[in-house]
Design a protein around this motif. Structure first.
Motif, short mmCIF file in Angstrom:
data_model
loop_
_atom_site.label_atom_id
_atom_site.label_comp_id
_atom_site.label_asym_id
_atom_site.label_seq_id
_atom_site.Cartn_x
_atom_site.Cartn_y
_atom_site.Cartn_z
N SER A 81 0.82 -1.22 0.00
CA SER A 81 0.00 0.00 0.00
C SER A 81 0.85 1.26 0.00
O SER A 81 0.35 2.34 -0.32
N CYS A 82 2.13 1.15 0.35
CA CYS A 82 3.03 2.30 0.35
C CYS A 82 3.70 2.52 -1.00
O CYS A 82 4.42 3.50 -1.19
N SER A 83 3.47 1.60 -1.93
CA SER A 83 4.11 1.70 -3.24
C SER A 83 3.48 2.79 -4.08
O SER A 83 2.26 3.01 -4.04
N PRO A 84 4.27 3.49 -4.89
CA PRO A 84 3.68 4.37 -5.90
C PRO A 84 2.77 3.56 -6.81
O PRO A 84 2.94 2.34 -6.95
N GLY A 85 1.79 4.21 -7.41
CA GLY A 85 0.80 3.52 -8.22
C GLY A 85 1.39 2.85 -9.45
O GLY A 85 2.54 3.07 -9.84
N LEU A 86 0.57 2.03 -10.08
CA LEU A 86 1.00 1.26 -11.25
C LEU A 86 1.43 2.15 -12.41
O LEU A 86 2.20 1.74 -13.27
N SER A 87 0.92 3.37 -12.46
CA SER A 87 1.26 4.28 -13.56
C SER A 87 2.62 4.93 -13.38
O SER A 87 3.15 5.55 -14.31
N GLU A 88 3.20 4.80 -12.18
CA GLU A 88 4.49 5.43 -11.91
C GLU A 88 5.63 4.58 -12.47
O GLU A 88 5.59 3.35 -12.39
N PRO A 89 6.67 5.23 -13.01
CA PRO A 89 7.83 4.48 -13.51
C PRO A 89 8.49 3.67 -12.39
O PRO A 89 8.65 4.15 -11.27
N ASP A 90 8.85 2.44 -12.69
CA ASP A 90 9.53 1.56 -11.74
C ASP A 90 8.75 1.36 -10.45
O ASP A 90 9.33 1.19 -9.38
N SER A 91 7.43 1.36 -10.53
CA SER A 91 6.61 1.08 -9.36
C SER A 91 6.94 -0.30 -8.82
O SER A 91 7.00 -1.27 -9.59
N PRO A 92 7.17 -0.44 -7.51
CA PRO A 92 7.41 -1.77 -6.94
C PRO A 92 6.29 -2.76 -7.26
O PRO A 92 6.52 -3.97 -7.30
N LEU A 93 5.08 -2.26 -7.47
CA LEU A 93 3.97 -3.15 -7.82
C LEU A 93 4.23 -3.85 -9.15
O LEU A 93 3.74 -4.97 -9.37
N MET A 94 4.99 -3.20 -10.04
CA MET A 94 5.36 -3.80 -11.31
C MET A 94 6.67 -4.57 -11.20
O MET A 94 6.80 -5.68 -11.72
N LEU A 129 -5.87 -7.20 -0.32
CA LEU A 129 -6.18 -7.52 -1.71
C LEU A 129 -6.13 -6.27 -2.58
O LEU A 129 -5.53 -6.26 -3.66
N LEU A 130 -6.74 -5.18 -2.10
CA LEU A 130 -6.75 -3.93 -2.86
C LEU A 130 -5.36 -3.34 -2.98
O LEU A 130 -5.01 -2.76 -4.01
N SER A 131 -4.55 -3.49 -1.94
CA SER A 131 -3.19 -2.95 -2.00
C SER A 131 -2.36 -3.68 -3.05
O SER A 131 -1.54 -3.07 -3.75
N PHE A 132 -2.57 -5.00 -3.20
CA PHE A 132 -1.84 -5.75 -4.22
C PHE A 132 -2.29 -5.36 -5.63
O PHE A 132 -1.57 -5.60 -6.59
N GLU A 133 -3.45 -4.75 -5.75
CA GLU A 133 -3.97 -4.29 -7.04
C GLU A 133 -3.61 -2.84 -7.32
O GLU A 133 -3.91 -2.32 -8.41
N GLY A 134 -3.02 -2.16 -6.35
CA GLY A 134 -2.67 -0.76 -6.53
C GLY A 134 -3.82 0.20 -6.32
O GLY A 134 -3.75 1.36 -6.75
N VAL A 135 -4.90 -0.25 -5.66
CA VAL A 135 -6.03 0.62 -5.38
C VAL A 135 -5.63 1.60 -4.26
O VAL A 135 -5.20 1.17 -3.19
N GLU A 136 -5.77 2.87 -4.52
CA GLU A 136 -5.35 3.88 -3.54
C GLU A 136 -6.49 4.25 -2.60
O GLU A 136 -7.66 4.12 -2.94
#
Length: 246
Positions: A81-94, A129-136
């Motif tokens: 949940s602390c990760s920058p969103g999926l649209s951000e470059p080099d997001s940890p979620l990606m 679950l939402l945090s793993f999806e990048g839901v803010e």
């Protein structure tokens, strides 16, 4: 291989983190607080070592028994949940998409196996679950459905408003309702067919998982209220988002 000495956690060099994760795997409940102090203090700050720990946390979660899985998922969810969103470059979620997919699958399956009496665990899993999806925002703002209360401000007069959703009823007020009789303004729940997007998904998911009280709460969270002081109507969820401090 991860060079942990080049990464940092809340206390500095992360060279000790692999050993900490070993201890967490052996005793998740006993080491959970220590792990969070290093990797995600206050559940709202993460570091390079925090995200690097996600693959190991996915392994621990995969091997965990049902009594420990929720704690492992909540730890990983807090970090995600602390990760920058999926649209951000080099997001940890990606960057860590593979272990996050494993964690998401485990959270998804665990939700359907959580009894209605375990509402707190269910909400924690849902937020993970939402945090793993990048839901803010909603990955950390659903807890009011379990505690039964949100605090927001009126968009017109600015007064602090208690929005009560749960065992004490469905209303809003501007004074502490637990200590005295107060003027209450009833909430107006959204109809099921009025819900769209994430609100509809949350509502239908809670119903499908047998969490009827939480589903009822979702309708009120995404419904409307009126300020007891000035009478201004407002969307409850919009005021929750407006007051959210990441």
């Amino acid at each position: 291989m991860t060079d942990w000495s080049t990464l940092i956690d809340a206390c500095g060099s992360a060279g000790h983190v692999p050993a900490l994760l070993d201890r967490f795997e052996a005793d998740p409940s006993g080491v959970w607080s220590e792990l969070m102090d290093h990797l995600c203090p206050q559940l709202d700050t993460a570091f390079t070592a925090s995200f690097a720990a996600l693959p190991r946390l996915a392994e621990i979660a995969t091997a965990a028994g049902s009594e420990n899985l929720g704690g492992v998922l909540s730890a990983a969810g807090a970090i995600a949940s602390c990760s920058p969103g999926l649209s951000e470059p080099d997001s940890p979620l990606m960057v860590f998409s593979a272990p996050i997919a494993v964690l998401h699958d485990l959270a998804n399956r665990s939700l359907s196996q959580t009894a209605e009496a375990e509402a707190e665990e269910y909400v924690n899993l849902l937020q993970a679950l939402l945090s793993f999806e990048g839901v803010e925002t909603w990955d950390r703002s659903l807890s009011g459905l379990q505690t039964g209360e949100y605090e927001v401000d009126c968009p017109y007069c600015g007064v602090n408003v208690f929005v009560v959703i749960g065992h004490d009823g469905y209303f809003c007020c501007t004074d502490d309702y637990s200590l005295q009789e107060v003027q209450k303004s009833p909430l107006q729940p959204a109809r099921g067919q009025q819900l769209e997007g994430l609100p509809r998904r949350l509502f239908e998911r809670a119903l499908a998982d047998g969490q009827e009280r939480l589903a009822h709460g979702v309708r009120h969270l995404f419904g409307r209220a009126a300020c007891p002081d000035c009478g201004t109507g407002f969307s409850v969820s919009e005021r929750v988002v407006a007051g959210w401090i990441p």
